[in-house]
Every structure is written in C-alpha cells, then in structure tokens.
Scaffold this motif. Sequence first.
Motif, short mmCIF file in Angstrom:
data_model
loop_
_atom_site.label_atom_id
_atom_site.label_comp_id
_atom_site.label_asym_id
_atom_site.label_seq_id
_atom_site.Cartn_x
_atom_site.Cartn_y
_atom_site.Cartn_z
N ALA A 33 0.83 -1.21 0.00
CA ALA A 33 0.00 0.00 0.00
C ALA A 33 0.85 1.25 0.00
O ALA A 33 0.44 2.30 -0.50
N GLY A 34 2.06 1.17 0.54
CA GLY A 34 2.95 2.32 0.59
C GLY A 34 3.89 2.45 -0.59
O GLY A 34 4.66 3.41 -0.66
N ALA A 35 3.82 1.52 -1.52
CA ALA A 35 4.69 1.58 -2.69
C ALA A 35 4.37 2.83 -3.52
O ALA A 35 3.21 3.25 -3.60
N PRO A 36 5.38 3.41 -4.15
CA PRO A 36 5.15 4.64 -4.92
C PRO A 36 4.08 4.51 -6.00
O PRO A 36 3.33 5.45 -6.24
N ARG A 37 3.97 3.37 -6.61
CA ARG A 37 2.99 3.19 -7.69
C ARG A 37 1.59 2.81 -7.19
O ARG A 37 0.67 2.70 -7.98
N ALA A 38 1.45 2.60 -5.90
CA ALA A 38 0.18 2.13 -5.36
C ALA A 38 -0.91 3.20 -5.40
O ALA A 38 -2.08 2.89 -5.49
N GLY A 39 -0.52 4.45 -5.31
CA GLY A 39 -1.51 5.53 -5.32
C GLY A 39 -1.96 5.88 -3.92
O GLY A 39 -1.61 5.23 -2.93
N ALA A 40 -2.76 6.91 -3.82
CA ALA A 40 -3.18 7.44 -2.52
C ALA A 40 -4.32 6.64 -1.89
O ALA A 40 -4.39 6.52 -0.67
N ALA A 41 -5.21 6.08 -2.69
CA ALA A 41 -6.39 5.40 -2.13
C ALA A 41 -6.02 4.17 -1.29
O ALA A 41 -6.51 4.04 -0.16
N PRO A 42 -5.17 3.26 -1.79
CA PRO A 42 -4.82 2.10 -0.95
C PRO A 42 -4.10 2.51 0.34
O PRO A 42 -4.34 1.92 1.39
N ARG A 43 -3.26 3.52 0.24
CA ARG A 43 -2.55 4.00 1.42
C ARG A 43 -3.55 4.54 2.45
O ARG A 43 -3.48 4.23 3.63
N ARG A 44 -4.48 5.36 2.01
CA ARG A 44 -5.48 5.96 2.88
C ARG A 44 -6.35 4.88 3.54
O ARG A 44 -6.60 4.92 4.75
N GLU A 45 -6.81 3.91 2.75
CA GLU A 45 -7.65 2.83 3.29
C GLU A 45 -6.88 1.98 4.31
O GLU A 45 -7.43 1.57 5.34
N THR A 46 -5.63 1.70 4.00
CA THR A 46 -4.80 0.90 4.91
C THR A 46 -4.57 1.65 6.21
O THR A 46 -4.67 1.07 7.30
N LEU A 47 -4.29 2.94 6.12
CA LEU A 47 -4.08 3.73 7.34
C LEU A 47 -5.35 3.82 8.17
O LEU A 47 -5.29 3.78 9.40
N ARG A 48 -6.48 3.92 7.52
CA ARG A 48 -7.76 3.95 8.24
C ARG A 48 -7.96 2.64 9.01
O ARG A 48 -8.36 2.64 10.17
#
Length: 105
Positions: A33-48
Amino acid sequence: MINPISLADAMGSADPQAAKAAKLALEKFVHAAGAPRAGAAPRRETLRALSTVALSKRPRLVRAHALRLIGLLGGPGEAKTLAPLEKDPQLGDDARMARERIQRR
C-alpha cells in the motif's frame, strides 16, 4: 482484497503459527500500500484500517504493531490520530515512536 482488520484479528490468535503468518501478511500488505505506484487510495484505506486496530480493544501487541506500521506509512493526519494514544499507559511509548517516525519524514 485482503482486509487488514481481519489480519489483525488473526494476529491475536492463540495459535502462534497463525499469528505470525497474519503479522507477516499484514506487513506485506502495508508495504504494498505504501509503494510509490500504489496511489493514494490504498494508502489511505490501509491507514484507516490500522488506526481502527490501534484504537480498538485488541491485544496490546497487535495494537502496538499497528502503531509501528502507521509510523512507517502515515502522514501528518495520522500523527494527530496518535496523540490521544500517547497518554495510554500500555501504548504511550509505541504511539510516541510512531508519531516521531512520521514527523522525521
């Protein structure tokens, strides 16, 4: 899609092999989820999801691990989420370390 909350539940298992497998799967999921190509949405959902775990009543080690992962993936918004946990007698140090890791970036 893998659900970080169900992995956190499995981390609290009495079966040490299942708990370790869930921990490793959660780490792999967070890194993806934190990979540069993953985008903001997966990162945001994972952090939530990680914030939900950290603020829950799950076992201390599960919550502490979620805080560590938030420290690796989080941003300024998560640093604010961690502030109330710094007063928690069980998780205060873990929350401070995560917040400091976020602020160093």
